[in-house]
Design an enzyme around this catalytic site. Structure first.
Site, PDB file in Angstrom:
ATOM      1  N   LYS A 186       5.383 -50.649 -23.414  1.00  0.00           N
ATOM      2  CA  LYS A 186       5.159 -51.973 -24.005  1.00  0.00           C
ATOM      3  C   LYS A 186       6.063 -53.020 -23.359  1.00  0.00           C
ATOM      4  CE  LYS A 186       2.261 -50.983 -27.428  1.00  0.00           C
ATOM      5  NZ  LYS A 186       0.916 -51.547 -27.532  1.00  0.00           N
TER       6      LYS A 186
ATOM      7  N   TYR B  89       6.777 -44.321 -24.513  1.00  0.00           N
ATOM      8  CA  TYR B  89       5.731 -45.196 -25.076  1.00  0.00           C
ATOM      9  C   TYR B  89       6.277 -46.613 -25.275  1.00  0.00           C
ATOM     10  CZ  TYR B  89       3.862 -47.956 -28.836  1.00  0.00           C
ATOM     11  OH  TYR B  89       3.462 -49.029 -29.583  1.00  0.00           O
ATOM     12  N   HIS B  90       7.401 -46.724 -25.982  1.00  0.00           N
ATOM     13  CA  HIS B  90       7.933 -48.066 -26.245  1.00  0.00           C
ATOM     14  C   HIS B  90       8.255 -48.775 -24.919  1.00  0.00           C
ATOM     15  CE1 HIS B  90       8.668 -46.260 -30.326  1.00  0.00           C
ATOM     16  NE2 HIS B  90       8.397 -47.483 -30.731  1.00  0.00           N
TER      17      HIS B  90
ATOM     18  N   ASN C 134      -1.854 -45.324 -18.458  1.00  0.00           N
ATOM     19  CA  ASN C 134      -2.930 -45.814 -19.332  1.00  0.00           C
ATOM     20  C   ASN C 134      -2.591 -47.227 -19.846  1.00  0.00           C
ATOM     21  OD1 ASN C 134      -5.406 -45.255 -20.998  1.00  0.00           O
ATOM     22  ND2 ASN C 134      -3.955 -45.576 -22.670  1.00  0.00           N
TER      23      ASN C 134
ATOM     24  N   ALA D  42       5.856 -43.190 -40.509  1.00  0.00           N
ATOM     25  CA  ALA D  42       6.753 -42.868 -41.614  1.00  0.00           C
ATOM     26  C   ALA D  42       6.117 -42.963 -43.008  1.00  0.00           C
ATOM     27  CB  ALA D  42       7.999 -43.742 -41.521  1.00  0.00           C
ATOM     28  N   LEU D  43       5.785 -44.125 -43.495  1.00  0.00           N
ATOM     29  CA  LEU D  43       5.394 -44.232 -44.905  1.00  0.00           C
ATOM     30  C   LEU D  43       4.099 -43.472 -45.210  1.00  0.00           C
ATOM     31  CD1 LEU D  43       6.110 -45.618 -47.692  1.00  0.00           C
ATOM     32  CD2 LEU D  43       4.289 -47.178 -47.105  1.00  0.00           C
TER      33      LEU D  43
ATOM     34  N   ARG E  57      -8.800 -41.571 -28.395  1.00  0.00           N
ATOM     35  CA  ARG E  57      -7.922 -41.195 -29.509  1.00  0.00           C
ATOM     36  C   ARG E  57      -8.473 -39.974 -30.232  1.00  0.00           C
ATOM     37  NH1 ARG E  57      -5.235 -39.865 -32.768  1.00  0.00           N
ATOM     38  NH2 ARG E  57      -3.896 -40.968 -34.216  1.00  0.00           N
TER      39      ARG E  57
ATOM     40  N   SER F  55      11.439 -44.899 -26.494  1.00  0.00           N
ATOM     41  CA  SER F  55      10.668 -43.776 -25.933  1.00  0.00           C
ATOM     42  C   SER F  55       9.887 -44.269 -24.706  1.00  0.00           C
ATOM     43  CB  SER F  55       9.654 -43.263 -26.968  1.00  0.00           C
ATOM     44  OG  SER F  55       8.636 -44.252 -27.150  1.00  0.00           O
TER      45      SER F  55
ATOM     46  N   VAL G  92      12.435 -36.500 -43.675  1.00  0.00           N
ATOM     47  CA  VAL G  92      13.329 -37.547 -43.162  1.00  0.00           C
ATOM     48  C   VAL G  92      14.121 -36.965 -41.992  1.00  0.00           C
ATOM     49  CG1 VAL G  92      15.376 -38.919 -43.727  1.00  0.00           C
ATOM     50  CG2 VAL G  92      13.484 -38.750 -45.365  1.00  0.00           C
TER      51      VAL G  92
HETATM   52  P1  NAD Z   1      -4.866 -45.946 -32.432  1.00  0.00           P
HETATM   53  O1  NAD Z   1      -4.468 -44.823 -31.541  1.00  0.00           O
HETATM   54  O2  NAD Z   1      -5.381 -45.626 -33.784  1.00  0.00           O
HETATM   55  O3  NAD Z   1      -5.967 -46.841 -31.693  1.00  0.00           O
HETATM   56  C1  NAD Z   1      -5.906 -47.146 -30.336  1.00  0.00           C
HETATM   57  C2  NAD Z   1      -7.344 -47.182 -29.807  1.00  0.00           C
HETATM   58  O4  NAD Z   1      -7.308 -47.531 -28.413  1.00  0.00           O
HETATM   59  C3  NAD Z   1      -8.050 -45.835 -29.922  1.00  0.00           C
HETATM   60  O5  NAD Z   1      -9.294 -45.992 -30.560  1.00  0.00           O
HETATM   61  C4  NAD Z   1      -8.202 -45.375 -28.466  1.00  0.00           C
HETATM   62  O6  NAD Z   1      -9.363 -44.619 -28.273  1.00  0.00           O
HETATM   63  C5  NAD Z   1      -8.207 -46.692 -27.710  1.00  0.00           C
HETATM   64  N1  NAD Z   1      -7.726 -46.583 -26.318  1.00  0.00           N
HETATM   65  C6  NAD Z   1      -6.551 -46.091 -25.876  1.00  0.00           C
HETATM   66  N2  NAD Z   1      -6.476 -46.157 -24.541  1.00  0.00           N
HETATM   67  C7  NAD Z   1      -7.645 -46.733 -24.113  1.00  0.00           C
HETATM   68  C8  NAD Z   1      -8.169 -47.081 -22.835  1.00  0.00           C
HETATM   69  N3  NAD Z   1      -7.485 -46.833 -21.710  1.00  0.00           N
HETATM   70  N4  NAD Z   1      -9.380 -47.663 -22.783  1.00  0.00           N
HETATM   71  C9  NAD Z   1     -10.096 -47.910 -23.912  1.00  0.00           C
HETATM   72  N5  NAD Z   1      -9.657 -47.602 -25.143  1.00  0.00           N
HETATM   73  C10 NAD Z   1      -8.439 -47.009 -25.236  1.00  0.00           C
HETATM   74  O7  NAD Z   1      -3.613 -46.931 -32.506  1.00  0.00           O
HETATM   75  P2  NAD Z   1      -3.263 -48.050 -33.611  1.00  0.00           P
HETATM   76  O8  NAD Z   1      -2.359 -47.452 -34.600  1.00  0.00           O
HETATM   77  O9  NAD Z   1      -4.502 -48.702 -34.038  1.00  0.00           O
HETATM   78  O10 NAD Z   1      -2.412 -49.053 -32.730  1.00  0.00           O
HETATM   79  C11 NAD Z   1      -3.074 -50.087 -32.027  1.00  0.00           C
HETATM   80  C12 NAD Z   1      -2.074 -50.880 -31.206  1.00  0.00           C
HETATM   81  O11 NAD Z   1      -1.103 -51.458 -32.062  1.00  0.00           O
HETATM   82  C13 NAD Z   1      -1.319 -50.071 -30.170  1.00  0.00           C
HETATM   83  O12 NAD Z   1      -1.214 -50.808 -28.988  1.00  0.00           O
HETATM   84  C14 NAD Z   1       0.028 -49.863 -30.792  1.00  0.00           C
HETATM   85  O13 NAD Z   1       1.005 -49.771 -29.805  1.00  0.00           O
HETATM   86  C15 NAD Z   1       0.202 -51.121 -31.624  1.00  0.00           C
HETATM   87  N6  NAD Z   1       1.061 -50.875 -32.787  1.00  0.00           N
HETATM   88  C16 NAD Z   1       0.698 -49.956 -33.730  1.00  0.00           C
HETATM   89  C17 NAD Z   1       1.526 -49.722 -34.819  1.00  0.00           C
HETATM   90  C18 NAD Z   1       1.205 -48.705 -35.875  1.00  0.00           C
HETATM   91  O14 NAD Z   1       2.057 -48.471 -36.756  1.00  0.00           O
HETATM   92  N7  NAD Z   1       0.041 -48.102 -35.884  1.00  0.00           N
HETATM   93  C19 NAD Z   1       2.720 -50.441 -34.926  1.00  0.00           C
HETATM   94  C20 NAD Z   1       3.063 -51.362 -33.944  1.00  0.00           C
HETATM   95  C21 NAD Z   1       2.222 -51.566 -32.869  1.00  0.00           C
HETATM   96  N1  USQ Z   2      10.634 -40.773 -39.060  1.00  0.00           N
HETATM   97  C1  USQ Z   2      11.156 -39.867 -39.972  1.00  0.00           C
HETATM   98  N2  USQ Z   2      10.309 -38.935 -40.485  1.00  0.00           N
HETATM   99  C2  USQ Z   2       8.988 -38.872 -40.159  1.00  0.00           C
HETATM  100  C3  USQ Z   2       8.470 -39.800 -39.242  1.00  0.00           C
HETATM  101  C4  USQ Z   2       9.323 -40.734 -38.699  1.00  0.00           C
HETATM  102  O1  USQ Z   2      12.336 -39.905 -40.293  1.00  0.00           O
HETATM  103  O2  USQ Z   2       8.294 -37.985 -40.668  1.00  0.00           O
HETATM  104  C5  USQ Z   2      11.513 -41.833 -38.502  1.00  0.00           C
HETATM  105  C6  USQ Z   2      11.628 -41.821 -36.990  1.00  0.00           C
HETATM  106  O3  USQ Z   2      12.668 -40.989 -36.562  1.00  0.00           O
HETATM  107  C7  USQ Z   2      11.880 -43.296 -36.697  1.00  0.00           C
HETATM  108  C8  USQ Z   2      11.144 -44.021 -37.802  1.00  0.00           C
HETATM  109  O4  USQ Z   2      10.918 -43.059 -38.831  1.00  0.00           O
HETATM  110  O5  USQ Z   2      13.233 -43.584 -36.844  1.00  0.00           O
HETATM  111  C9  USQ Z   2       9.809 -44.603 -37.370  1.00  0.00           C
HETATM  112  O6  USQ Z   2       9.033 -43.572 -36.794  1.00  0.00           O
HETATM  113  P1  USQ Z   2       7.426 -43.628 -36.860  1.00  0.00           P
HETATM  114  O7  USQ Z   2       6.895 -42.354 -36.299  1.00  0.00           O
HETATM  115  O8  USQ Z   2       6.996 -44.034 -38.210  1.00  0.00           O
HETATM  116  O9  USQ Z   2       7.107 -44.868 -35.921  1.00  0.00           O
HETATM  117  P2  USQ Z   2       7.393 -45.089 -34.376  1.00  0.00           P
HETATM  118  O10 USQ Z   2       7.577 -43.857 -33.625  1.00  0.00           O
HETATM  119  O11 USQ Z   2       8.465 -46.118 -34.276  1.00  0.00           O
HETATM  120  O12 USQ Z   2       6.014 -45.700 -33.886  1.00  0.00           O
HETATM  121  C10 USQ Z   2       5.122 -46.426 -34.738  1.00  0.00           C
HETATM  122  C11 USQ Z   2       3.783 -46.509 -34.030  1.00  0.00           C
HETATM  123  C12 USQ Z   2       3.950 -47.278 -32.725  1.00  0.00           C
HETATM  124  C13 USQ Z   2       4.584 -48.630 -33.011  1.00  0.00           C
HETATM  125  C14 USQ Z   2       5.883 -48.484 -33.768  1.00  0.00           C
HETATM  126  C15 USQ Z   2       6.429 -49.809 -34.245  1.00  0.00           C
HETATM  127  O13 USQ Z   2       3.274 -45.207 -33.779  1.00  0.00           O
HETATM  128  O14 USQ Z   2       2.693 -47.445 -32.108  1.00  0.00           O
HETATM  129  O15 USQ Z   2       4.825 -49.278 -31.800  1.00  0.00           O
HETATM  130  O16 USQ Z   2       5.641 -47.722 -34.972  1.00  0.00           O
HETATM  131  S1  USQ Z   2       8.173 -49.894 -34.096  1.00  0.00           S
HETATM  132  O17 USQ Z   2       8.757 -48.773 -34.816  1.00  0.00           O
HETATM  133  O18 USQ Z   2       8.566 -51.152 -34.678  1.00  0.00           O
HETATM  134  O19 USQ Z   2       8.489 -49.816 -32.699  1.00  0.00           O
END
Ligand code: NAD
Ligand code: USQ
Length: 382
Positions: free
Chosen positions: A185, A181-182, A118, A238-239, A35, A179, A254
């Site tokens: 999951k 990414y999503h 990954n 977002a927040l 990261r 996306s 936004v």
């Molecule tokens: P982050 O990017 O801050 O942390 C992820 C960590 O995983 C990093 O330290 C990175 O180095 C490590 N990593 C990634 N790939 C790796 C690999 N192949 N081997 C070993 N380490 C690896 O992310 P976060 O915000 O802490 O999110 C953590 C988890 O929670 C994610 O799976 C994310 O999808 C999920 N999640 C996050 C949010 C959010 O808003 N942050 C919301 C919903 C779900």
């Molecule tokens: N958005 C804005 N302005 C911004 C950033 C985001 O309008 O500056 C909007 C986006 O278009 C989206 C929403 O806010 O509609 C959420 O976007 P985000 O970037 O805050 O979050 P998202 O891309 O959904 O991803 C984040 C985390 C991801 C996690 C996900 C939970 O990065 O790891 O899986 O939140 S969820 O949204 O429930 O899928």
């Protein structure tokens, strides 16, 4: 309990590791710190200064006397993953270690492929290692509310009862992710569900909403324990982004109308939810799904909430509606069930003006670290 926090150097993983260690559990972190490399690739960095993982762990030891073991390596490397399981013999494995940014996964083909390889290969390796070394280990996997998309009906917790041509079944809830990414999951969820059935793995898939906030009891104790805060257009969410923008005098970004409604939770509740899942493990062969969030907001509601608090603090905080770089509905129905974690005892921290104010104050303290060039979104979905 012997618990591994994979992704323990990240935003959710680091405070989670400290939370379990503080409560007397035996904790190990697995992370390759990739990261921090993505920050370099994108020319950005955390708002807050963060110590290296080695400095973080040494500081924790110095302050509390507690050890957290580090396994530095990549979950894509099966020999490494197997070694971790054989050596640590975990009762629970919390899996945060994935590429978690939707925009990062949409940069180009390479980033889409990297994200899915990954995430999917890492999770497959964990599943095989559990099967081959510690079959009783409880996998606690971070999924996302974005697996479900925004259907025009209520979102259930993982499964939905369907009647079709006179027959009935309980089936996985339909997935319409936002996306690549999503999507990764969703692929993970399917692989985990299959191995629960085929091998008797015990697993909890936590479909987490967007996490906001920063401070936890443990991370505020010393500067070397500070957590990261992402505010850039790729990893910032977002927040937290809006609070940093308000603090530095950038308009609140936004996307489109801002009617996109999402599920949200405070990072302190992430810690609580993981702890509740770990203390109440799934049964062998059970694929349990919890929707992990506490409140729903539209993006515009959040921006207006930040604007209100910022103006009370004497800050301007204008809202700017940018052309939406993503392909998503800007006005839609959204109502997601989230009772299972509450039933286990979750006591939510609902979004408060105080939290917003503290985030803005933190951002004002570190405003010299904020680079305006990385704030606007540059990655588009089209
Ligand atoms: P982050 O990017 O801050 O942390 C992820 C960590 O995983 C990093 O330290 C990175 O180095 C490590 N990593 C990634 N790939 C790796 C690999 N192949 N081997 C070993 N380490 C690896 O992310 P976060 O915000 O802490 O999110 C953590 C988890 O929670 C994610 O799976 C994310 O999808 C999920 N999640 C996050 C949010 C959010 O808003 N942050 C919301 C919903 C779900
Ligand atoms: N958005 C804005 N302005 C911004 C950033 C985001 O309008 O500056 C909007 C986006 O278009 C989206 C929403 O806010 O509609 C959420 O976007 P985000 O970037 O805050 O979050 P998202 O891309 O959904 O991803 C984040 C985390 C991801 C996690 C996900 C939970 O990065 O790891 O899986 O939140 S969820 O949204 O429930 O899928």
């Amino acid at each position: 309990m012997r618990i591994i926090i994979a992704g323990g150097d990240g935003f959710c993983g680091w405070p989670t590791a400290l939370h379990f260690s503080e409560r007397g559990h035996e904790v190990a972190i697995v992370d390759n710190c990739i990261r921090r490399e993505w920050d370099k690739e994108l020319g950005t960095r955390s708002l807050t200064p963060i110590a290296t993982i080695q400095e973080r762990l040494a500081a924790w030891k110095e302050i509390t006397g507690k050890d957290i073991k580090l396994y530095y390596g990549d979950l894509q490397d099966y020999a490494f993953v197997r070694h971790v399981f054989e050596d640590f013999q975990p009762e629970a494995f919390v899996h945060f270690a994935e590429q978690r940014s939707a925009p990062y996964s949409m940069i180009d083909r390479d980033h889409a492929v990297f994200t899915q390889v990954n995430n999917v290969v890492g999770t497959l390796n964990v599943l095989f290692a559990i099967k081959e070394t510690v079959p009783d280990c409880h996998l606690i996997k971070l999924g996302t509310m974005g697996e479900y998309g925004t259907p025009n009906i209520d979102i259930e917790e993982g499964y939905i009862r369907i009647q079709h041509k006179g027959r009935e079944d309980v089936l996985p809830y339909p997935k319409q992710p936002f996306s690549f990414y999503h999507l990764s999951k969703v692929h993970d969820s399917h692989n985990i569900m299959f191995t629960c059935k085929a091998w008797g793995i015990r697993a909890t898939d936590l479909n987490q909403g967007v996490v906001y906030g920063l401070w936890t009891d443990e991370t505020r104790r010393d500067e070397r324990l500070y957590n990261r805060v992402d505010y850039d257009g790729v990893f910032g969410t977002a927040l937290n982004r809006f609070c940093v923008q308000a603090a530095v005098g950038h308009p609140l970004t936004v996307y489109g109308k801002g009617g996109q409604t999402r599920a949200f939770l405070d990072i302190r509740d992430t810690l609580q939810c993981i702890e509740l899942a770990a203390l109440h493990p799934a049964d062998r062969g059970e694929f349990r799904v919890f929707n992990q969030f506490t409140e729903q907001f539209s993006v515009l509601q959040l921006a207006e909430r930040v604007q209100k608090v910022a103006r009370e603090m004497g800050l301007e905080a204008n809202i700017e509606h940018l052309p939406n770089p993503r392909v998503e509905k800007e006005e839609h129905y959204y109502n997601a069930v989230h009772t299972k974690l509450l039933d286990l005892g979750l006591k939510p921290h609902y979004l408060s003006d105080e939290l917003i104010r503290e985030l803005i104050e933190t951002a004002m303290r570190y405003r010299d670290r904020v680079d305006f060039d990385v704030i606007r979104p540059k990655v588009t979905w089209r």
